[in-house]
Design an enzyme around this catalytic site. Structure first.
Site, PDB file in Angstrom:
ATOM      1  N   ASN A   1      -3.207   3.131 -17.228  1.00 38.73           N
ATOM      2  CA  ASN A   1      -3.658   3.618 -15.922  1.00 38.73           C
ATOM      3  C   ASN A   1      -3.763   5.141 -15.870  1.00 38.73           C
ATOM      4  OD1 ASN A   1      -3.642   0.946 -15.222  1.00 38.73           O
ATOM      5  ND2 ASN A   1      -1.820   1.040 -13.918  1.00 38.73           N
TER       6      ASN A   1
ATOM      7  N   ASP B   1       5.682   7.160  -5.579  1.00 36.51           N
ATOM      8  CA  ASP B   1       5.610   6.680  -4.196  1.00 36.51           C
ATOM      9  C   ASP B   1       6.641   5.585  -3.942  1.00 36.51           C
ATOM     10  OD1 ASP B   1       3.757   6.521  -1.652  1.00 36.51           O
ATOM     11  OD2 ASP B   1       4.193   4.446  -2.214  1.00 36.51           O
TER      12      ASP B   1
ATOM     13  N   GLY C   1      -6.606  -3.337  -5.876  1.00 36.85           N
ATOM     14  CA  GLY C   1      -6.731  -4.568  -5.082  1.00 36.85           C
ATOM     15  C   GLY C   1      -5.655  -5.559  -5.495  1.00 36.85           C
TER      16      GLY C   1
ATOM     17  N   ARG D   1       0.796  -0.588 -19.394  1.00 34.94           N
ATOM     18  CA  ARG D   1      -0.110  -0.381 -18.264  1.00 34.94           C
ATOM     19  C   ARG D   1       0.059   1.008 -17.653  1.00 34.94           C
ATOM     20  NH1 ARG D   1       0.091  -6.245 -15.160  1.00 34.94           N
ATOM     21  NH2 ARG D   1      -1.280  -7.344 -16.613  1.00 34.94           N
TER      22      ARG D   1
ATOM     23  N   TRP E   1       6.006  -0.501  -4.840  1.00 32.06           N
ATOM     24  CA  TRP E   1       6.241  -1.657  -3.976  1.00 32.06           C
ATOM     25  C   TRP E   1       6.473  -2.900  -4.845  1.00 32.06           C
ATOM     26  CZ3 TRP E   1       2.042  -4.648  -0.791  1.00 32.06           C
ATOM     27  CH2 TRP E   1       2.689  -5.564   0.070  1.00 32.06           C
TER      28      TRP E   1
ATOM     29  N   TYR F   1      10.783  -0.588   0.886  1.00 30.95           N
ATOM     30  CA  TYR F   1      10.695  -1.213  -0.442  1.00 30.95           C
ATOM     31  C   TYR F   1      12.067  -1.599  -1.003  1.00 30.95           C
ATOM     32  CZ  TYR F   1       5.961   0.852  -0.460  1.00 30.95           C
ATOM     33  OH  TYR F   1       4.681   1.224  -0.145  1.00 30.95           O
TER      34      TYR F   1
ATOM     35  N   LYS G   1       8.732   6.863   3.038  1.00 29.46           N
ATOM     36  CA  LYS G   1       8.096   6.558   4.324  1.00 29.46           C
ATOM     37  C   LYS G   1       9.097   6.033   5.347  1.00 29.46           C
ATOM     38  CE  LYS G   1       4.258   4.886   1.483  1.00 29.46           C
ATOM     39  NZ  LYS G   1       4.878   4.161   0.376  1.00 29.46           N
TER      40      LYS G   1
ATOM     41  N   LYS H   1       0.506   0.559  -8.953  1.00 28.64           N
ATOM     42  CA  LYS H   1       1.874   0.132  -9.290  1.00 28.64           C
ATOM     43  C   LYS H   1       1.850  -0.683 -10.572  1.00 28.64           C
ATOM     44  CE  LYS H   1       5.003  -3.403  -9.334  1.00 28.64           C
ATOM     45  NZ  LYS H   1       4.856  -4.770  -9.862  1.00 28.64           N
TER      46      LYS H   1
ATOM     47  N   HIS I   1       4.904   5.070   8.104  1.00 26.88           N
ATOM     48  CA  HIS I   1       4.388   3.972   7.272  1.00 26.88           C
ATOM     49  C   HIS I   1       3.227   3.220   7.950  1.00 26.88           C
ATOM     50  CE1 HIS I   1       5.943   1.238   3.807  1.00 26.88           C
ATOM     51  NE2 HIS I   1       4.643   1.082   3.949  1.00 26.88           N
TER      52      HIS I   1
ATOM     53  N   PRO J   1      -4.818   0.408  -5.073  1.00 26.81           N
ATOM     54  CA  PRO J   1      -6.112   0.849  -5.602  1.00 26.81           C
ATOM     55  C   PRO J   1      -6.764  -0.192  -6.511  1.00 26.81           C
ATOM     56  CG  PRO J   1      -4.324   1.962  -6.744  1.00 26.81           C
ATOM     57  CD  PRO J   1      -3.707   1.243  -5.586  1.00 26.81           C
TER      58      PRO J   1
HETATM   59  N1  NAP Z   1       1.527   2.589   2.727  1.00 24.03           N
HETATM   60  C1  NAP Z   1       1.452   1.287   2.642  1.00 24.03           C
HETATM   61  O1  NAP Z   1       1.456   0.553   3.643  1.00 24.03           O
HETATM   62  C2  NAP Z   1       1.373   0.647   1.295  1.00 24.03           C
HETATM   63  C3  NAP Z   1       1.007  -0.714   1.191  1.00 24.03           C
HETATM   64  C4  NAP Z   1       0.905  -1.257  -0.082  1.00 24.03           C
HETATM   65  C5  NAP Z   1       1.172  -0.485  -1.196  1.00 24.03           C
HETATM   66  N2  NAP Z   1       1.565   0.833  -1.078  1.00 24.03           N
HETATM   67  C6  NAP Z   1       1.883   1.679  -2.255  1.00 24.03           C
HETATM   68  O2  NAP Z   1       0.773   1.638  -3.151  1.00 24.03           O
HETATM   69  C7  NAP Z   1       1.219   1.169  -4.431  1.00 24.03           C
HETATM   70  C8  NAP Z   1       0.123   0.420  -5.154  1.00 24.03           C
HETATM   71  O3  NAP Z   1      -0.340  -0.683  -4.397  1.00 24.03           O
HETATM   72  P1  NAP Z   1       0.004  -2.217  -4.770  1.00 24.03           P
HETATM   73  O4  NAP Z   1       1.278  -2.293  -5.487  1.00 24.03           O
HETATM   74  O5  NAP Z   1      -0.139  -2.975  -3.488  1.00 24.03           O
HETATM   75  O6  NAP Z   1      -1.237  -2.708  -5.652  1.00 24.03           O
HETATM   76  P2  NAP Z   1      -2.037  -2.205  -6.953  1.00 24.03           P
HETATM   77  O7  NAP Z   1      -1.462  -0.952  -7.488  1.00 24.03           O
HETATM   78  O8  NAP Z   1      -3.472  -2.238  -6.581  1.00 24.03           O
HETATM   79  O9  NAP Z   1      -1.807  -3.412  -7.948  1.00 24.03           O
HETATM   80  C9  NAP Z   1      -0.549  -3.691  -8.492  1.00 24.03           C
HETATM   81  C10 NAP Z   1      -0.670  -4.966  -9.312  1.00 24.03           C
HETATM   82  O10 NAP Z   1      -1.571  -4.777 -10.388  1.00 24.03           O
HETATM   83  C11 NAP Z   1      -0.898  -4.998 -11.635  1.00 24.03           C
HETATM   84  N3  NAP Z   1      -1.411  -3.972 -12.560  1.00 24.03           N
HETATM   85  C12 NAP Z   1      -1.140  -2.651 -12.584  1.00 24.03           C
HETATM   86  N4  NAP Z   1      -1.829  -2.017 -13.542  1.00 24.03           N
HETATM   87  C13 NAP Z   1      -2.564  -2.969 -14.151  1.00 24.03           C
HETATM   88  C14 NAP Z   1      -3.470  -2.946 -15.250  1.00 24.03           C
HETATM   89  N5  NAP Z   1      -3.763  -1.819 -15.887  1.00 24.03           N
HETATM   90  N6  NAP Z   1      -4.063  -4.114 -15.625  1.00 24.03           N
HETATM   91  C15 NAP Z   1      -3.771  -5.267 -14.983  1.00 24.03           C
HETATM   92  N7  NAP Z   1      -2.921  -5.365 -13.939  1.00 24.03           N
HETATM   93  C16 NAP Z   1      -2.312  -4.214 -13.534  1.00 24.03           C
HETATM   94  C17 NAP Z   1       0.587  -4.884 -11.344  1.00 24.03           C
HETATM   95  O11 NAP Z   1       1.367  -5.754 -12.143  1.00 24.03           O
HETATM   96  P3  NAP Z   1       2.566  -5.248 -13.125  1.00 24.03           P
HETATM   97  O12 NAP Z   1       3.553  -4.451 -12.325  1.00 24.03           O
HETATM   98  O13 NAP Z   1       3.119  -6.531 -13.638  1.00 24.03           O
HETATM   99  O14 NAP Z   1       1.885  -4.429 -14.179  1.00 24.03           O
HETATM  100  C18 NAP Z   1       0.654  -5.388  -9.890  1.00 24.03           C
HETATM  101  O15 NAP Z   1       0.684  -6.801  -9.859  1.00 24.03           O
HETATM  102  C19 NAP Z   1       2.434   0.304  -4.049  1.00 24.03           C
HETATM  103  O16 NAP Z   1       3.218  -0.023  -5.163  1.00 24.03           O
HETATM  104  C20 NAP Z   1       3.094   1.184  -3.027  1.00 24.03           C
HETATM  105  O17 NAP Z   1       3.784   2.255  -3.647  1.00 24.03           O
HETATM  106  C21 NAP Z   1       1.650   1.397   0.169  1.00 24.03           C
END
Ligand code: NAP
Length: 274
Positions: free
Chosen positions: A241, A51, A192, A237, A28, A56, A81, A231, A112, A190
């Site tokens: 991760n 994913d 936040g 990263r 995303w 997206y 989705k 993501k 979704h 995951p």
């Molecule tokens: N089904 C749904 O409704 C739904 C809703 C939301 C999300 N999703 C899916 O879930 C995925 C993950 O959720 P998300 O993108 O909302 O949030 P997330 O994975 O919790 O957090 C992503 C953020 O954290 C940063 N990050 C990643 N690894 C890091 C690390 N090791 N240290 C520090 N910062 C780090 C990323 O920045 P950088 O990219 O700059 O590293 C980005 O800003 C989405 O991308 C999407 O595929 C699904």
């Protein structure tokens, strides 16, 4: 889920017999060339679960990243989705997603959001989709209430429910409900969306294991039997991760992270879908 000696290639068997990797890459807000390169590099680094979603706007790039990785399609587990505006024509929406991806099938197709008045009839459409084009069907953002309703009407039990799940939104009751019904819980946001990585308790536990806050949080998901899809578009990263299979959180550390729960949504609360 056996996570001992695991890796990004370790899998969990779903209720449809498919094998889903224990850790994935979220996309995303990853756009254009950046999205393509993140997917390509992630696969080269061993990620096998990717994913995306029609919403997206990056399915084309995600598909291109998979192709450029030169890894066999059957080794990748790809999720996309159905968006809220696509419920009235599921088959066409799937066709459009496959065409943007440039692929013949997805491993998992998710509703979704649990759109009111539509989600049950849409699930019936999902059950009728061609299994050559969709290997597994599931849902996203379904609460216990939405799932209970769905299970009353479903011939096929969703194999996955993808929801927001992290230490500030530890959905214990939903996790137990899904486990009991053989629905794999998959965690979005995951980390936040990055906010949890500043938490003092998480940082302390990280220092104890010489691991970063992100690694602690993702390991917490694994030990709860939940599949996280963090993501990132940054190479370092992606590697950070994925380096979560060589240590273990103690029972006390797990409980300590559980206690951070505060019903905090960084995305939307799906309860707003009546
Ligand atoms: N089904 C749904 O409704 C739904 C809703 C939301 C999300 N999703 C899916 O879930 C995925 C993950 O959720 P998300 O993108 O909302 O949030 P997330 O994975 O919790 O957090 C992503 C953020 O954290 C940063 N990050 C990643 N690894 C890091 C690390 N090791 N240290 C520090 N910062 C780090 C990323 O920045 P950088 O990219 O700059 O590293 C980005 O800003 C989405 O991308 C999407 O595929 C699904």
């Amino acid at each position: 889920m056996d996570i001992s000696n695991g890796s990004t290639r370790a899998t969990r068997t779903l209720n449809n017999g498919a094998k889903m990797p224990l850790l994935g890459l979220g996309t995303w807000e990853a756009r254009g060339e950046e999205a393509k390169l993140a997917v390509k590099y992630a696969i080269e680094k061993g990620y096998r679960l990717i994913d995306t979603a029609s919403f997206y706007g990056n399915e084309h790039e995600v598909g291109a990243g998979i192709k450029e990785s030169k890894t066999k399609r059957k080794e990748i587990f790809l999720t996309t989705k159905l968006w809220n505006s696509e419920h009235d024509n599921v088959k066409a929406a799937l066709g459009a997603s496959l065409s943007r991806l440039g692929l013949d099938y997805v491993d998992l197709y998710l509703i979704h959001w649990p759109v009111s008045k539509k989600r049950i009839s849409t699930w019936k459409e999902f059950e009728r989709l061609d299994s050559k084009k969709v290997r597994g069907i599931g849902v996203s953002n379904f609460t216990k209430r939405h799932l209970t309703e769905l299970l009353k009407h479903a011939k096929i039990v969703p194999c996955v429910n993808q929801v927001e799940f992290h230490p500030y939104l530890y959905q214990k009751e939903l996790l137990e409900f899904c486990t009991k019904n053989e629905i794999q819980l998959e965690a979005y946001s995951p980390l936040g969306r990055g906010a949890i990585l500043r938490d003092r308790k998480i940082r302390e536990i990280g220092e104890n294991h010489s691991k970063t806050p992100a690694q602690i949080v993702l390991r917490w998901h694994l030990q709860h039997g939940v599949i996280p899809i963090p993501k990132t578009v940054r190479k370092e990263r992606l590697e950070e991760n994925a380096s979560i299979f060589d240590f273990e959180l103690s029972e006390a550390q797990m409980r300590s992270i559980d206690s951070l729960e505060r019903s905090r949504h960084f995305v939307s609360d799906p309860e707003k879908y009546a």
